[in-house]
Design an enzyme around this catalytic site. Structure first.
Site, PDB file in Angstrom:
ATOM      1  N   SER A   1      34.965  33.598  50.357  1.00 53.68           N
ATOM      2  CA  SER A   1      35.011  32.357  49.581  1.00 53.68           C
ATOM      3  C   SER A   1      34.048  32.452  48.414  1.00 53.68           C
ATOM      4  CB  SER A   1      34.636  31.166  50.459  1.00 53.68           C
ATOM      5  OG  SER A   1      33.219  31.066  50.603  1.00 53.68           O
ATOM      6  N   ASP A   2      34.233  31.619  47.411  1.00 52.48           N
ATOM      7  CA  ASP A   2      33.193  31.454  46.401  1.00 52.48           C
ATOM      8  C   ASP A   2      32.092  30.575  47.010  1.00 52.48           C
ATOM      9  OD1 ASP A   2      31.841  31.607  43.967  1.00 52.48           O
ATOM     10  OD2 ASP A   2      33.660  31.324  42.801  1.00 52.48           O
ATOM     11  N   TRP A   3      30.984  30.434  46.280  1.00 57.78           N
ATOM     12  CA  TRP A   3      29.801  29.745  46.801  1.00 57.78           C
ATOM     13  C   TRP A   3      30.163  28.324  47.291  1.00 57.78           C
ATOM     14  CZ3 TRP A   3      24.318  31.118  45.872  1.00 57.78           C
ATOM     15  CH2 TRP A   3      23.427  30.140  46.314  1.00 57.78           C
ATOM     16  N   GLY A   4      30.000  28.109  48.607  1.00 65.09           N
ATOM     17  CA  GLY A   4      30.169  26.776  49.174  1.00 65.09           C
ATOM     18  C   GLY A   4      31.595  26.284  49.248  1.00 65.09           C
TER      19      GLY A   4
END
Length: 728
Positions: free
Chosen positions: A266-269
């Site tokens: 995933s991307d950040w968060g």
């Protein structure tokens, strides 16, 4: 095929250990880190404890061989099964030696040099202990309001695919396990991120399946075919479902159709962000949906560690889904050789010799020069005469802020500034510098000083642009003109009535009103990187001839956006033979086309195109079409030209673009030299996604065109027929 080592380890892992292998945490969480000790707040906020950290699978943002070796040693002491960490970072366009931003690299049209720059970035990163880079970003971009256009190579899927392949090869090499000088590449962002509505970062994306397959997915397919080890999901929605939880995107397209067996992160968060998106009620549902969709690693949130065990215990997901994700991560660690050598290429002694070496800086200088685009050169203002007195004015005259936002390990102190570059070309008393104007502010006194400096010179170089923070991630802007203070400076300098050369530093195509009309020459330098000042000086004084050409159109005004070369026609196209004056698709206050189109760029010499030929008027599906054209250097300087091949499908099942790039060659000619350039087209080059998403071609009329940019071409018609025996 998964390795026995990975499968053996998986069989020994508890469910809690597996769940922790699926999270990625930032460097300060780990013992042995140089910045360890400030993790109490984040640990509490993320609900992370010591057991989670001991079993975490990967680290975000670590750098430096000593630091990474220390973290890995501590981790191996505490991890029950001795499973090493993966170290990942954003090595987007250089580690310490910073190359031009990717949008600029695209404008070089030099895939070999792009590959070389990625190879150098990988070498510097690997010797510093990094295993994976979050690059290349291969999103198609058409809206310069979006700050992240700086990370892409442009608005064309064909060109982006070529650069994707080159950068994957540069980062990973032929065999990433055997070469300690390479790193695994994680391509991003899957998918459609470049089409965020309004050019606003993290915003909604809404497009048809056909548009997604036609323009936004091809570079990812090319990257996977080139061997990319990882994929990063995008923040945006795809057909109403965030990419991170999108089963159709991740499972059906990526895994089933494309047979990708690497790791998805995933991307950040982004896993927890499924909640504000409105597709998950809580963190438990977010974990459930992301894992079901095939997101293997959750970056910097805790939904997996908090909820996967209970989801299995409650029978809501099968443990085999977790096993599948963990196995992919362990396999990547094995492919990188981490089980045999957990410290891999990290070497504190070699680090000093490799990073920022002279050979690396030489390549950075060459690529920066090839990436700059000459947009205007009235009255042959450029190249400059070294005997003339030059005034260097503007906020970027002596600024080191020419690396771009994603150069997080680059040093502005080690940058060659424009002033330094020019000083290397002229005698000390021939260069006058005025730097009083700031990026967003200017005083009347500063204007007066700049004017006075300008009056003392023969020619004026104005170095202007965006602060690096004005583009990049979260750098969306509705007004893409230069800040008002700089427009006022340019206006003031124009009153001196001396030749003005404007050098632009920016991460996006700009609205150039207030700049172009006051500039005799205009050089788009983007953020050129560590050797930027030297490269610009080489160009301004004619040591190098500009050869860059735009891979993203410059709008005439922001009101046109998106404006791109490969658009569709309408039922009432402007300029058609039977078009009315008013009732056509047009603006009343602006031209339809851009200020500078895709493929545009000037040179200090001139190139003449002639004698376009095709090998036959008709080709069957099993045949190829040979295209040739003569290109001659008719000027007085040696130069490089980017010869561009386009096609147009005149009648399709669905509307086709007015032009599509299908080939390009970068050639160098001395004055008077003429070359015959050849291209080849096959039936595969004429295919497109139909309404039912079938990827095929239609027999019928086509136009092939060749030229120096997307608008100035020579063209000829040809036909595609079903079978050779049907030819007349």
């Amino acid at each position: 095929m998964k390795s026995n080592k990975a499968a053996d380890l998986l069989a020994k892992m508890t469910l809690e250990e597996k769940s922790n292998q699926l999270i990625q945490l930032a460097t300060p969480f780990f013992k042995g880190a140089s910045d360890n000790g400030e993790i109490t707040g984040p640990m509490v906020q993320l609900k992370i404890d010591e057991q989670n950290i001991q079993n975490t699978g990967s680290v975000l943002g670590a750098s430096g061989a000593e630091n990474i070796i220390s973290i890995q040693k501590k981790h191996l002491e505490e991890n029950r099964l001795g499973i090493p960490l993966l170290f990942m970072s954003d090595i987007v366009h250089g580690y310490k030696t910073i190359f031009p931003i990717p949008l600029a690299i695209g404008c070089s049209w030099n895939v070999d040099l792009a590959e070389h720059s990625a190879k150098i970035a990988a070498k510097e990163a690997a010797v510093s202990g990094i295993h994976v880079t979050f690059a290349p970003m291969i999103d198609l971009v058409r809206d310069p309001r979006w700050g992240r256009v700086m990370e892409s190579t442009g608005e064309d899927p064909f060109l982006n695919s070529k650069f994707a392949e080159a950068q994957i090869k540069g980062f990973q090499g032929e065999n990433v396990k055997e070469s300690m000088e390479h790193v695994a590449a994680c391509v991003k962002h899957f998918a459609g991120y470049g089409a965020a509505e309004g050019g606003r970062d993290y915003n909604t994306v809404n497009m048809s399946d056909r548009e997604l397959h036609e323009n936004y997915l091809p570079p990812f397919k090319a990257a996977i075919n080139a061997g990319a080890k990882m994929i990063m999901s995008s923040f945006n929605t795809v057909d109403g479902i965030p990419a991170t939880a999108n089963i159709k995107l991740m499972r059906e397209i990526l895994r089933e159709q494309w047979s990708f067996d690497g790791v998805v992160i995933s991307d950040w968060g982004a896993v927890k962000e499924l909640i504000p998106h409105g597709v998950a009620a809580d963190e438990r549902e977010a974990a459930l949906k992301a894992l079901r969709a095939g997101t293997d690693i959750e970056m910097m949130t805790h939904c997996y560690t908090e909820n996967l065990k209970s989801l299995v215990d409650d029978g809501e997901i099968e443990e085999s889904l977790i096993d599948e994700a963990v196995l992919r991560i362990l396999q990547l660690k094995d492919e990188l050789g981490l089980f045999e050598n957990p410290f891999r290429g990290a070497n504190t002694n070699m680090e000093r010799d490799v990073i920022m070496s002279n050979s690396h800086r030489t390549v950075a200088r060459e690529l920066a020069a090839e990436s700059c685009v000459l947009l205007k050169n009235d009255n042959n203002t450029l190249p400059l005469d070294a005997a003339k007195k030059v005034a260097l004015i503007g906020p970027f005259a002596e600024s080191g802020d020419i690396l771009g936002q994603w150069s997080w390990l680059g040093s502005t102190e080690e940058v060659v500034t424009v002033a330094t570059g020019l000083q290397n070309k002229v005698k000390e008393n021939q260069l006058l510098i005025s730097k009083d104007c700031e990026i967003t502010s200017i005083t009347e006194d500063a204007k007066a000083k700049a004017i006075e400096t300008a009056k003392q010179a023969d020619v004026i170089v104005i170095a202007v642009g965006e602060h690096s923070s004005m583009s990049g991630e979260a750098g969306s802007r509705t007004n893409i003109q230069l800040p008002q203070a700089q427009l006022e400076l340019i206006q003031a300098i124009s009153t001196v009535n001396k030749p003005v050369v404007t050098v632009l530093f920016n991460g996006r195509p700009l609205d150039l009103h207030g700049v172009i009309e006051h500039s005799d020459a205009l050089l788009e330098a983007w953020y050129p990187g560590t050797e930027g000042g030297n490269a610009i000086a080489d160009l301004l004084f004619g040591k190098r001839n500009p050869s860059g050409k735009l891979t993203m159109s410059f709008p005439y005004s922001a009101g046109q956006i998106p404006v791109y070369y490969n658009h569709y026609n309408t039922g009432r196209p402007k300029g058609a033979p039977d078009a009315q004056v008013r009732y056509v698709s047009q603006y009343l206050d602006s031209p339809n086309g851009p200020l500078f189109p895709f493929g545009f760029g000037l040179s200090y010499t001139a190139f003449q195109y002639s004698d376009l030929k095709i090998s036959k008027q008709q080709i069957a599906k099993e045949e190829k079409l040979d295209i040739s054209i003569k290109v001659k250097n008719t000027g007085s300087a040696s130069g490089k030209e980017i010869v561009q091949l386009y096609i147009k499908d005149l009648v399709g099942e669905v509307v086709r673009p007015v032009k599509e790039l299908k080939g390009f060659k970068k050639i160098e000619l001395v004055p008077g030299e003429e070359h015959s350039i050849h291209f080849e087209l096959s039936e595969e080059d004429l295919r497109y996604f139909h309404a039912n998403l079938e990827y095929t071609s239609d027999p019928g009329e086509f136009m092939v065109s060749v030229g120096g940019n997307s608008t100035e071409v020579i063209e000829l018609p040809f036909q595609l027929i079903p079978h050779k025996e049907n030819q007349q």
